[in-house]
Scaffold this motif. Sequence first.
Motif, PDB file in Angstrom:
ATOM      1  N   SER A  86       0.837  -1.211   0.000  1.00  0.00           N
ATOM      2  CA  SER A  86       0.000   0.000   0.000  1.00  0.00           C
ATOM      3  C   SER A  86       0.866   1.252   0.000  1.00  0.00           C
ATOM      4  O   SER A  86       2.088   1.191   0.217  1.00  0.00           O
ATOM      5  CB  SER A  86      -0.882   0.007   1.250  1.00  0.00           C
ATOM      6  N   GLY A  87       0.215   2.376  -0.227  1.00  0.00           N
ATOM      7  CA  GLY A  87       0.928   3.655  -0.197  1.00  0.00           C
ATOM      8  C   GLY A  87       1.542   3.933   1.159  1.00  0.00           C
ATOM      9  O   GLY A  87       2.665   4.440   1.252  1.00  0.00           O
ATOM     10  N   ASP A  88       0.827   3.568   2.228  1.00  0.00           N
ATOM     11  CA  ASP A  88       1.348   3.812   3.572  1.00  0.00           C
ATOM     12  C   ASP A  88       2.588   2.968   3.838  1.00  0.00           C
ATOM     13  O   ASP A  88       3.568   3.439   4.432  1.00  0.00           O
ATOM     14  CB  ASP A  88       0.278   3.506   4.620  1.00  0.00           C
ATOM     15  N   LEU A  89       2.539   1.686   3.417  1.00  0.00           N
ATOM     16  CA  LEU A  89       3.709   0.832   3.613  1.00  0.00           C
ATOM     17  C   LEU A  89       4.902   1.336   2.806  1.00  0.00           C
ATOM     18  O   LEU A  89       6.039   1.294   3.272  1.00  0.00           O
ATOM     19  CB  LEU A  89       3.378  -0.612   3.214  1.00  0.00           C
ATOM     20  N   ARG A  90       4.633   1.812   1.595  1.00  0.00           N
ATOM     21  CA  ARG A  90       5.729   2.350   0.772  1.00  0.00           C
ATOM     22  C   ARG A  90       6.351   3.575   1.429  1.00  0.00           C
ATOM     23  O   ARG A  90       7.570   3.739   1.457  1.00  0.00           O
ATOM     24  CB  ARG A  90       5.226   2.723  -0.627  1.00  0.00           C
ATOM     25  N   ARG A  91       5.512   4.450   1.990  1.00  0.00           N
ATOM     26  CA  ARG A  91       6.026   5.652   2.670  1.00  0.00           C
ATOM     27  C   ARG A  91       6.880   5.265   3.874  1.00  0.00           C
ATOM     28  O   ARG A  91       7.914   5.874   4.145  1.00  0.00           O
ATOM     29  CB  ARG A  91       4.872   6.562   3.084  1.00  0.00           C
ATOM     30  N   SER A  92       6.443   4.243   4.603  1.00  0.00           N
ATOM     31  CA  SER A  92       7.235   3.780   5.755  1.00  0.00           C
ATOM     32  C   SER A  92       8.580   3.237   5.297  1.00  0.00           C
ATOM     33  O   SER A  92       9.621   3.508   5.904  1.00  0.00           O
ATOM     34  CB  SER A  92       6.466   2.709   6.520  1.00  0.00           C
ATOM     35  N   ALA A  93       8.558   2.464   4.211  1.00  0.00           N
ATOM     36  CA  ALA A  93       9.806   1.905   3.689  1.00  0.00           C
ATOM     37  C   ALA A  93      10.738   3.000   3.192  1.00  0.00           C
ATOM     38  O   ALA A  93      11.966   2.914   3.367  1.00  0.00           O
ATOM     39  CB  ALA A  93       9.490   0.932   2.553  1.00  0.00           C
ATOM     40  N   LYS A  94      10.169   4.019   2.587  1.00  0.00           N
ATOM     41  CA  LYS A  94      10.985   5.139   2.114  1.00  0.00           C
ATOM     42  C   LYS A  94      11.674   5.829   3.286  1.00  0.00           C
ATOM     43  O   LYS A  94      12.858   6.180   3.218  1.00  0.00           O
ATOM     44  CB  LYS A  94      10.119   6.136   1.345  1.00  0.00           C
ATOM     45  N   ALA A  95      10.923   6.029   4.375  1.00  0.00           N
ATOM     46  CA  ALA A  95      11.505   6.650   5.567  1.00  0.00           C
ATOM     47  C   ALA A  95      12.634   5.797   6.122  1.00  0.00           C
ATOM     48  O   ALA A  95      13.666   6.315   6.563  1.00  0.00           O
ATOM     49  CB  ALA A  95      10.428   6.860   6.629  1.00  0.00           C
ATOM     50  N   ILE A  96      12.461   4.477   6.075  1.00  0.00           N
ATOM     51  CA  ILE A  96      13.518   3.582   6.567  1.00  0.00           C
ATOM     52  C   ILE A  96      14.732   3.642   5.648  1.00  0.00           C
ATOM     53  O   ILE A  96      15.870   3.771   6.107  1.00  0.00           O
ATOM     54  CB  ILE A  96      12.996   2.134   6.667  1.00  0.00           C
ATOM     55  N   ASN A  97      14.501   3.568   4.340  1.00  0.00           N
ATOM     56  CA  ASN A  97      15.609   3.588   3.379  1.00  0.00           C
ATOM     57  C   ASN A  97      16.502   4.807   3.554  1.00  0.00           C
ATOM     58  O   ASN A  97      17.722   4.699   3.675  1.00  0.00           O
ATOM     59  CB  ASN A  97      15.060   3.557   1.946  1.00  0.00           C
ATOM     60  N   PHE A  98      15.869   5.973   3.558  1.00  0.00           N
ATOM     61  CA  PHE A  98      16.658   7.203   3.648  1.00  0.00           C
ATOM     62  C   PHE A  98      17.102   7.483   5.077  1.00  0.00           C
ATOM     63  O   PHE A  98      18.187   8.030   5.297  1.00  0.00           O
ATOM     64  CB  PHE A  98      15.868   8.389   3.087  1.00  0.00           C
TER      65      PHE A  98
END
Length: 914
Positions: free
Chosen positions: A736-748
Amino acid sequence: MSNKTFLIIDGSNFLFRAYHALPPLTTKSGRPTGAIRGVITMFQKLLDSFDPAYVAVTFDAKSKSFRSDIYADYKAHRPPMPDDLREQIAPLMDVVDLLGLPRLIIDGIEADDVIATLAIEGKSKGYSVIIASSDKDLAQLVDDQIKMYDGMKNVMLDREGVFEKHGVYPESIRDYLTLMGDKADNIPGVEGVGPKTAAKWITEYQTLEGILANAEQIKGKVGERLRNSFEQIALSKKLTTLVMDAELPYKVEDLELRDANVEGLRELYTEFEFHSLLKQLVAGKSDSTFKPMLNTMVSAPRTAEWLMPRKPDFQDYRAITTLKDLDAYIARISDAHRLSIDTETDGLDFMQAKLVGISLSIATGEGVYIPVQHDLLVAPEQLALQDVITRLKPILENSDIAKVGQNLKFDWHILQRYGITLNGIADDTMLASYVWDATEKHNMDDLALKYLDHTTTPFEEIAGKGRAQKTFNEIPLEVATHYAAEDADITLRLWQALKPRVDSIPTLKSLYETIEMPLLTVLAKMEHDGILVNVPHLEAFSAELAERLTKLENEVYHLAGEEFNLSSPKQLGEILFGKLGLPVIKKTAKGQPSTNEEVLQELALDFPLPKHIIEYRELSKLKSTYTDALVAEVDATTQRIHTSFNQALTSTGRLSSSKPNLQNIPVRTEEGRKIRQAFIAKDGYKMISADYSQIELRLMAHFSGDETLIAAFKNDLDIHRATASEVFHTPLEEVSGDLRRSAKAINFGLIYGMGAFGLAKQLGIARAQAQDYIQRYFSRYPSILQFMEDAKEKARQLGYVETLLGRRLPLPDINSTNHMMKSGAERVAVNAPLQGTAADIIKLAMIEVDKQLAASSLDAKMLLQVHDELILEVVEKDAEAAAQLLKNAMEKIIELKVPLKVEVAIGDNWDEVH
């Protein structure tokens, strides 16, 4: 006590002056001590000179003051404190305490406001108040009982002294500073108004209010700018006005000078190897033979004879004022291995500065100065400008004659405007120093002291300071000759000292010769070409922002039920928590409800008034920092903004820009987009943007060798969606969009050293859950965790980290016993190789793109570099071909374990292509 002298010492002022004025002393182990040593000496001189009964030493607290609340960009452009100075702060605080000096650092109150409040209290109690500082803001306090003392110059300022120095009396200093603004504190003034104009207006109209009331009578462009600055002026006056009734936890009587802790000083002086101070301490003697003339006011202008710097025996400097001598010197240049060159100008704006003279050196110990446009009352003997240009042009454009300089990009600009294209650029001592150690200072004065043990002649020594400072064309020729010829000679000497150091490490030699030196000319051409700006668009948007600010202000008053000063934290707090009864989220150090940004953001989730306040602050910042400021930076002749790219500033190798800074324009907001829409291509042309996609994550894949991450990039997956799938055990197509946003925060976040606390705050989750996310991430990408640990360990062993191309960043705190400092260094150890390699890659790409464009028939120019993005201006018919050239050059510039990806867009303005 009969002694009624109250000495207030501006500790921060003395600290920075000691750091910049004195040699960078260190202990045998390399621990920096110069600032500490300098401050001790200065403080002892003050105590010996004034024998005060009461003393206060003030320093700024780390917390923000009300000025930051009313103007978010207050002090925003100040460079970070140098690491070697930061390391000296804690022991310096110990020194102040051991000397028996009351030390005041008060949260939420700036040191200047502490000084002002204490000075007024001291005056009311009949004390003779002396403020030890050179800060012009404090001049507004001077009167019959309060005086300022500048220890560096041995000058005491009374009311007449303030007038002699600034052209206005103390009671007008606030108006004077408001009109001029303050670059150091990033306080906006009226564009084009300097000390002379400000003093003239105040003399004529008495007060700022009088000036504004008569603004229509002030003619010309400066009058127009004044009339357009009314709103800004009100803000600037609030920022420059000192608080004289701050609530302090101390009274003057609490600040009695105490006896020094001799045993504590003995231990500290031993630890820092202050041998002479230790001897004096043991002998019970002062460190000073300084005997000030306490009645000395600002001195009269100094004569040319006084200005003449000493001339060491090994220097042979002379002026060339005849064509015969010039021709003879030019004949010698062709036999020389290297030519050192420096231009002297009447200003630092490379698009406007006038060439005053040129200095050259072909052998150490020698230097010549060729004056061309000195315009003293009695014109000196000098050559005609065109004669010099005609004779030097073949030499300076000859690629076979190697040129060396200090910040040659500036000289390139000046010569270009006089019809000379500087070729044969071989070495730049500023860049050699930067490659050797990016954390050091790279100006000539510091380099000469460090590498040559030579103290150069400071410009202020020959030109004066402040309002009375002369421009170079006004300097007597004999004085100018020594100063200018020394620059050329010292540059040649620095090349001899620095180049062997850089050459001794193959990776640094390659970095210097294949990236930094070739990039110099590329950047110079970009700066020279500039970027076209739609000024009416910016002015219209500025007017729109002004209307929105007025509307917001009225809405706030309506919600509050009364008018109040939106820029006053105190008044805002009374409205929010006193009148409206909103919940108190956080308190200041003084126990008052806080109204800082974080508190307002939380309150804005449930209440409209704080939401409006936040919007008001954001729009106000946009207007002052961008829409108004950018218009002021547009060159009147070209209608373009010619930003300056700083090649030797950041520790990681990244470029920055200034005058103006184009790298911080908001990207994601509608207002930021409108600002970018003002940057346009000229008629018949298009703008192209090429942006590296997720380059630091790709570099993480390369450095770590993590197979999962490498596979994701090779398969051209959405990397944040792929990470979400891995971490949250979710099929890729179901992320989902929310999971992708969380992953983006983790990546960066992990790249920049974010821990569980920071991730929890960013995602709005519990800390335990954030820690679980991080553990899941590393379980799926174990090679990344290994890379991070290896990077820290390597840094501990070597004392530095490296980029892929060999750029080094020293990390002196990596083995510190201070946990905070060590943790910070560990974060840098992980991130700097990634960020620095990204910087190296885009620099290589810029060099390659410039080369390919020059070899092509395309009508295209590279205009801007912003982070991982390049901006070009290209004739419409060549746009597609240029875009393809750009994409290919950038993607193929280096081979990594994963492909580089560049996103390209074509449009009419920056917003369309971003």
